[in-house]
Design a protein around this motif. Structure first.
Motif: not given
Length: 391
Positions: A267-271, A278-279, A313-318, A370-371
């Motif tokens: 779901x995160x990778x779709x966003x 891609x994470x 949250x850490x990914x957004x800051x990065x 997406x992953x």
């Protein structure tokens, strides 16, 4: 244009050397396929195979046109602890039938905890302000559905509503119709799937969880007994007697956690796809997230909170500190001292070496960004690690 000769030719029996065509399947006015819906639910929801199979049998009745036309198509009560997927089940059903996970009428019954709030369902009685407006929380368009797709309504956390509000639903369950208090309008539920959710009995069950030495089969039967006693003490017998099926959701266990984390990652990778990113999480990160974020009392929501705190949250800051010109297409998360750090990852291509293709791959990138992680491969690896750690 259709000619009479064509009609006559169609009615002629097949010749001796010509095989007969297969007889057509049973006609149904519904466009959804229960078998396909079951596959979608099993791929999206974790640990609820028994509930999904039971729901499939109920939908087969609708598809075959054998349901009672004087009542709603289906009335189901979902029981289970918080965070096991009761509300998510209804969202996924709406997505499979209508193509939109939010296309259903949802009534949060915890907001109707007082007796006079029954007017929010049935409308204001004659003589009160708004009685002629026929105002109600129920969305008539979402309830009616269409000729090929049923409407869906969810009464969420029904045990938190007042007894008067619950009794106002009895006509819906009994004859598929709700006449508003003004008497000038009626809502029809005969083309509707009516779902209710409840975690009644969960508080009483928490006291029995202090006995982890009991076998799992005994714990399941004990939990069902506690839930049944709580149901009968809280709801009227005539209300429970009007429900088609009562489905009990199983509690999530450690073996279900990898798929929960994989779903959150997808779901995160779709966003992230709208940013062309891609994470990637390796097995160490996935195992750490699935193990450290689990609390059986809170179910999957505990893992969601950990995923939001430790990954999102850490990914957004990065990403906010990274220059636009240096943003990579793939990011890799690394576990260090109980925290995740992120770095650019090289875009990998599919291996052409036959020896490499034989190795299990848990992370692959789909066309939509997406992953896609193979839950079976990853689950076996995680469970093997868990077993080694327990030993």
């Amino acid at each position: 244009m259709v000619f009479i000769n064509d009609r006559l030719q169609q009615r002629q029996p097949p010749s001796a050397g010509q095989p007969e065509s297969a007889s057509p399947a049973l006609y149904s006015r519904f466009a959804f396929d229960p078998a396909q819906l079951q596959q979608q639910l099993e791929s999206q929801l974790v640990g609820q195979s028994q509930v999904i199979r039971s729901l499939r049998r109920q939908l087969d009745v609708l598809k075959a046109g054998l349901s009672d036309g004087r009542r709603p198509l289906l009335t189901a009560l979902f029981l289970g602890d918080t965070g096991v997927g009761k509300t998510e089940m209804v969202r996924r059903i709406a997505e499979a039938i209508h193509g939109d996970a939010n296309r259903f009428c949802r009534i949060d019954m915890n907001t109707l905890s007082q007796s006079h709030y029954s007017a929010a369902i049935t409308g204001a009685p004659p003589g009160y302000v708004g009685s002629k407006d026929n105002l109600t929380l129920l969305n008539e368009e979402l309830i009616n559905g269409s000729s090929t797709r049923p409407g869906i309504v969810l009464f969420d956390e029904i045990e938190k509503a007042s007894p008067e509000v619950v009794r106002s639903l009895m006509n819906i369950l009994d004859n598929g119709e709700l006449t508003l208090a003004s008497g000038q309008k009626a809502l029809h539920f005969r083309n509707t799937l009516v779902f209710m959710t409840s975690n009644i009995g969960s508080r009483q069950w928490q006291q029995h969880r202090l006995r982890p030495w009991l076998p799992q089969a005994w714990q399941t039967r004990l939990q069902q007994r506690v839930q049944q006693q709580a149901l009968e003490s809280h709801f009227d017998a005539e209300f429970l007697n009007r429900i088609h099926c009562i489905e009990r959701f199983a509690n999530l266990s450690h073996e279900h956690l990898p798929r929960v984390v994989i779903t959150l990652l997808d779901e995160l990778n779709q966003r992230l796809n709208k940013h062309q990113l891609t994470l990637l999480l390796d097995d160490a990160c996935l195992f750490w997230l699935s193990r450290s974020g689990f609390d059986q009392q809170y179910g999957a929501r505990a893992i969601q909170r950990l995923f939001q705190r430790q990954v999102v949250a850490p990914l957004a800051s990065y990403l906010l500190t990274l220059p636009q010109s240096q943003q990579p297409r793939q990011l890799r998360a690394l576990l260090c001292d109980g925290e995740l750090s992120f770095s650019a990852a090289a875009v990998t291509k599919p291996a052409t070496d036959p020896t490499d293709s034989a190795l299990p791959r848990t992370n692959t990138t789909r066309q939509d960004g997406a992953t896609a992680v193979d839950p079976h491969v990853f689950s076996k690896a995680v469970l093997a690690n868990q077993g080694a750690n327990h030993d």
